[in-house]
Scaffold this motif. Structure first.
Motif, PDB file in Angstrom:
ATOM      1  N   UNK A 184       0.817  -1.221   0.000  1.00 27.87           N
ATOM      2  CA  UNK A 184       0.000   0.000   0.000  1.00 27.87           C
ATOM      3  C   UNK A 184       0.844   1.263   0.000  1.00 27.87           C
ATOM      4  N   UNK A 185       1.899   1.279   0.811  1.00 27.63           N
ATOM      5  CA  UNK A 185       2.670   2.512   1.007  1.00 27.63           C
ATOM      6  C   UNK A 185       4.163   2.328   0.710  1.00 27.63           C
ATOM      7  N   UNK A 186       4.499   1.308  -0.052  1.00 26.82           N
ATOM      8  CA  UNK A 186       5.921   0.996  -0.253  1.00 26.82           C
ATOM      9  C   UNK A 186       6.596   1.870  -1.288  1.00 26.82           C
ATOM     10  N   UNK A 187       6.482   3.160  -1.149  1.00 26.25           N
ATOM     11  CA  UNK A 187       7.130   4.075  -2.089  1.00 26.25           C
ATOM     12  C   UNK A 187       8.627   4.154  -1.797  1.00 26.25           C
ATOM     13  N   UNK A 188       9.408   4.360  -2.838  1.00 22.21           N
ATOM     14  CA  UNK A 188      10.841   4.540  -2.655  1.00 22.21           C
ATOM     15  C   UNK A 188      11.103   5.925  -2.070  1.00 22.21           C
ATOM     16  N   UNK A 189      12.212   6.098  -1.343  1.00 17.53           N
ATOM     17  CA  UNK A 189      12.530   7.425  -0.810  1.00 17.53           C
ATOM     18  C   UNK A 189      12.625   8.506  -1.883  1.00 17.53           C
ATOM     19  N   UNK A 190      13.091   8.126  -3.080  1.00 20.18           N
ATOM     20  CA  UNK A 190      13.200   9.104  -4.166  1.00 20.18           C
ATOM     21  C   UNK A 190      11.816   9.584  -4.587  1.00 20.18           C
ATOM     22  N   UNK A 192       9.085   9.490  -2.720  1.00 15.79           N
ATOM     23  CA  UNK A 192       8.549  10.276  -1.604  1.00 15.79           C
ATOM     24  C   UNK A 192       9.119  11.686  -1.612  1.00 15.79           C
ATOM     25  N   UNK A 193      10.419  11.808  -1.888  1.00 18.36           N
ATOM     26  CA  UNK A 193      11.045  13.127  -1.957  1.00 18.36           C
ATOM     27  C   UNK A 193      10.444  13.951  -3.088  1.00 18.36           C
ATOM     28  N   UNK A 194      10.207  13.319  -4.231  1.00 23.82           N
ATOM     29  CA  UNK A 194       9.595  14.026  -5.356  1.00 23.82           C
ATOM     30  C   UNK A 194       8.208  14.544  -4.982  1.00 23.82           C
ATOM     31  N   UNK A 195       7.411  13.694  -4.336  1.00 24.34           N
ATOM     32  CA  UNK A 195       6.063  14.096  -3.950  1.00 24.34           C
ATOM     33  C   UNK A 195       6.097  15.209  -2.904  1.00 24.34           C
ATOM     34  N   UNK A 196       7.081  15.157  -2.013  1.00 28.80           N
ATOM     35  CA  UNK A 196       7.210  16.191  -0.987  1.00 28.80           C
ATOM     36  C   UNK A 196       7.597  17.532  -1.608  1.00 28.80           C
ATOM     37  N   UNK A 197       8.536  17.502  -2.548  1.00 26.70           N
ATOM     38  CA  UNK A 197       8.936  18.736  -3.240  1.00 26.70           C
ATOM     39  C   UNK A 197       7.744  19.294  -4.026  1.00 26.70           C
ATOM     40  N   UNK A 198       6.980  18.408  -4.650  1.00 30.84           N
ATOM     41  CA  UNK A 198       5.791  18.847  -5.378  1.00 30.84           C
ATOM     42  C   UNK A 198       4.815  19.539  -4.434  1.00 30.84           C
ATOM     43  N   UNK A 199       4.646  18.974  -3.255  1.00 32.17           N
ATOM     44  CA  UNK A 199       3.769  19.596  -2.259  1.00 32.17           C
ATOM     45  C   UNK A 199       4.270  20.980  -1.893  1.00 32.17           C
ATOM     46  N   UNK A 200       5.566  21.094  -1.652  1.00 29.58           N
ATOM     47  CA  UNK A 200       6.122  22.355  -1.171  1.00 29.58           C
ATOM     48  C   UNK A 200       6.012  23.475  -2.199  1.00 29.58           C
ATOM     49  N   UNK A 201       6.083  23.142  -3.457  1.00 26.88           N
ATOM     50  CA  UNK A 201       6.074  24.180  -4.487  1.00 26.88           C
ATOM     51  C   UNK A 201       4.695  24.432  -5.092  1.00 26.88           C
ATOM     52  N   UNK A 364       7.404  21.475  19.596  1.00 24.61           N
ATOM     53  CA  UNK A 364       8.417  20.552  19.105  1.00 24.61           C
ATOM     54  C   UNK A 364       9.718  21.284  18.794  1.00 24.61           C
ATOM     55  N   UNK A 365      10.812  20.718  19.272  1.00 24.12           N
ATOM     56  CA  UNK A 365      12.149  21.239  18.981  1.00 24.12           C
ATOM     57  C   UNK A 365      12.788  20.518  17.802  1.00 24.12           C
ATOM     58  N   UNK A 366      12.102  19.519  17.251  1.00 26.33           N
ATOM     59  CA  UNK A 366      12.691  18.748  16.159  1.00 26.33           C
ATOM     60  C   UNK A 366      13.048  19.677  14.997  1.00 26.33           C
ATOM     61  N   UNK A 367      14.237  19.531  14.416  1.00 29.11           N
ATOM     62  CA  UNK A 367      14.582  20.346  13.238  1.00 29.11           C
ATOM     63  C   UNK A 367      13.479  20.247  12.188  1.00 29.11           C
ATOM     64  N   UNK A 368      13.095  21.388  11.631  1.00 32.15           N
ATOM     65  CA  UNK A 368      11.864  21.429  10.851  1.00 32.15           C
ATOM     66  C   UNK A 368      11.944  20.615   9.559  1.00 32.15           C
ATOM     67  N   UNK A 369      13.115  20.515   8.932  1.00 34.98           N
ATOM     68  CA  UNK A 369      13.185  19.704   7.718  1.00 34.98           C
ATOM     69  C   UNK A 369      13.079  18.222   8.054  1.00 34.98           C
ATOM     70  N   UNK A 370      13.630  17.817   9.193  1.00 40.21           N
ATOM     71  CA  UNK A 370      13.451  16.438   9.648  1.00 40.21           C
ATOM     72  C   UNK A 370      11.987  16.187   9.997  1.00 40.21           C
ATOM     73  N   UNK A 371      11.344  17.166  10.641  1.00 38.28           N
ATOM     74  CA  UNK A 371       9.930  17.025  10.983  1.00 38.28           C
ATOM     75  C   UNK A 371       9.073  16.942   9.725  1.00 38.28           C
ATOM     76  N   UNK A 372       9.422  17.721   8.701  1.00 36.34           N
ATOM     77  CA  UNK A 372       8.667  17.686   7.447  1.00 36.34           C
ATOM     78  C   UNK A 372       8.731  16.296   6.825  1.00 36.34           C
ATOM     79  N   UNK A 373       9.911  15.726   6.767  1.00 38.22           N
ATOM     80  CA  UNK A 373      10.079  14.382   6.193  1.00 38.22           C
ATOM     81  C   UNK A 373       9.352  13.340   7.033  1.00 38.22           C
ATOM     82  N   UNK A 374       9.549  13.392   8.341  1.00 35.84           N
ATOM     83  CA  UNK A 374       8.933  12.395   9.222  1.00 35.84           C
ATOM     84  C   UNK A 374       7.412  12.462   9.171  1.00 35.84           C
TER      85      UNK A 374
END
Length: 410
Positions: A184-190, A192-201, A364-374
């Motif tokens: 169901x959710x077995x996306x590759x990290x690459x 996932x990163x593409x989808x995250x960048x798409x979200x951000x922009x 939360x003190x978690x670094x925000x880019x780490x929090x975004x990914x997590x």
């Protein structure tokens, strides 16, 4: 709830920490905040606006020297062509970073105007907010209307305007005990990163144009530019059209500037910093409203103050977030409780809020880019049933469970 953590893969759900919704009324919470912190000071707000305009102008002026300096034959001879190009694009990167932050700060002031938090005078709020948001491609009045409804209904599954979680049935996830979660959710990290960048922009333009991540009960073509949209009442149609006229004026202005100075010059000085605004704005709001430990509500379990508490303050970019972004990320929880409170009172008001609501305040003190990914990976869906809901991750796991919930809803 003040500690935001991840679920372990082997934890039995019945052993999860129990969450009990906040019991206090909004009036009780308001009485815990000194009344002086609700006072708006137009002159003080204008000083912040003036500071940001000066910073943007200075950065723009300094950037005008980048290409002439690093394309100068004498400089190229000393640095060699590769060195000169490397330093030239490094200088542009510095400009884009800081101008993007300054532009975002200007957008935040426009956001303050939309809430009526900048000034006691509505004409001041709407005039400045319209100018600032239009200059950054946001339809001021249209977005102001839907954003107000978001604040009034935050964390309500039925009525919230944006960042409404997908449910199990939305994603077609069966209720079986044996589920191949990797399938169901077995996306590759690459990917996932593409989808995250798409979200951000693209997420904010997609929300304005197509209601992406918005309320699922709205018609298919819901958007912020149609005066007859379900988002607006008949009485609001004129201001929606005014917002559209502002965006049309921006299209004309950018087209004119591109013909006069060149398309790529407009991209370098204005376009990329604007993309940074979109990125920062989406990142800030996504991380405010999306975390495994933040509840969403259905039915009578929701009320305004519970929805306001279902946000999290974050240490966003340290001093840069505080200075350039006007504390919009550092003290967002208090903003959801009292959106007309000016941002410069956020820090002190947060201390009073935290003292009163205790563990119902999230930070939360978690670094925000780490929090975004997590959080992008951990916050996948919520259940179809239940009145107090928490995000589940790619293994179907949550980090909290409601105090009163039937086992079949887990």
């Amino acid at each position: 709830m003040s500690s935001l953590s991840n679920a372990s893969s082997d934890r039995d759900e019945k052993d999860l920490p129990v969450f009990t919704p906040m019991p206090w009324s909004l009036q009780e919470i308001r009485e815990a905040i000194p009344s002086r912190l609700f006072v708006r000071d137009t002159a003080r707000g204008l000083r912040y606006l003036f500071r940001d305009v000066v910073l943007a102008s200075v950065l723009w002026h300094l950037a005008s020297y980048i290409d002439p300096i690093f394309k100068n034959p004498a400089v190229v001879q000393v640095l060699r062509p590769v060195g000169a190009e490397l330093l030239r694009w490094s200088a542009w990167s510095v400009y884009w970073w800081f101008q993007g932050l300054v532009f975002t700060g200007l957008w935040v002031i426009g956001h303050e105007c939309g809430h009526g938090a900048f000034s006691d005078h509505r004409s001041v709020n709407d005039t400045l907010g319209f100018i600032l948001h239009t200059a950054l491609w946001t339809p001021y009045f249209s977005w102001k209307i839907s954003h107000h409804r978001h604040h009034c209904n935050h964390a309500s599954m039925e009525r919230d305007e944006v960042y409404v979680p997908k449910t199990r049935s939305d994603l077609g996830i069966p209720h079986e005990h044996s589920i191949d979660w990797d399938e169901l959710f077995g996306d590759t990290p690459i990917y996932t990163l593409f989808m995250l960048i798409r979200q951000q922009l693209l997420a904010f333009p997609a929300y304005l144009l197509c209601n992406v991540s918005g309320q699922k009960n709205y018609p298919k073509w819901t958007n912020h530019f149609d005066p007859t949209s379900i988002l607006f009442t008949k009485e609001q149609r004129n201001v929606v059209m005014m917002s559209n006229i502002g965006i049309a004026a921006m299209i004309y202005s950018v087209s004119l500037a591109s013909s006069m100075y060149g398309f790529w010059e407009v991209v370098k000085f204005y376009g990329i910093p604007w993309l940074a605004v979109t990125h920062w704005f989406i990142m800030i709001t996504y991380l405010h409203h999306t975390d495994p430990a933040l509840p969403h509500y259905r039915g009578q379990e929701w009320n305004y103050q519970r929805g306001a508490a279902a946000t999290v303050d974050r240490n966003f970019l340290g001093w840069q977030g505080r200075f350039f972004l006007h504390d919009v990320a550092h003290f967002h929880v208090i903003h959801h409780f009292f959106p007309k409170m000016p941002f410069y009172h956020g820090e002190e008001a947060t201390q009073h809020l935290k003292a009163f609501i205790g563990n119902h305040y999230s930070y939360s003190e978690k670094p925000v880019f780490a929090a975004l990914w997590d959080n992008y990976n951990e916050c996948q869906f919520v259940e179809d049933k239940g009145n107090v809901l928490f995000y589940r991750n790619k293994k179907g796991q949550a980090v909290l469970r409601p105090a009163k919930v039937e086992s079949k809803e887990l």
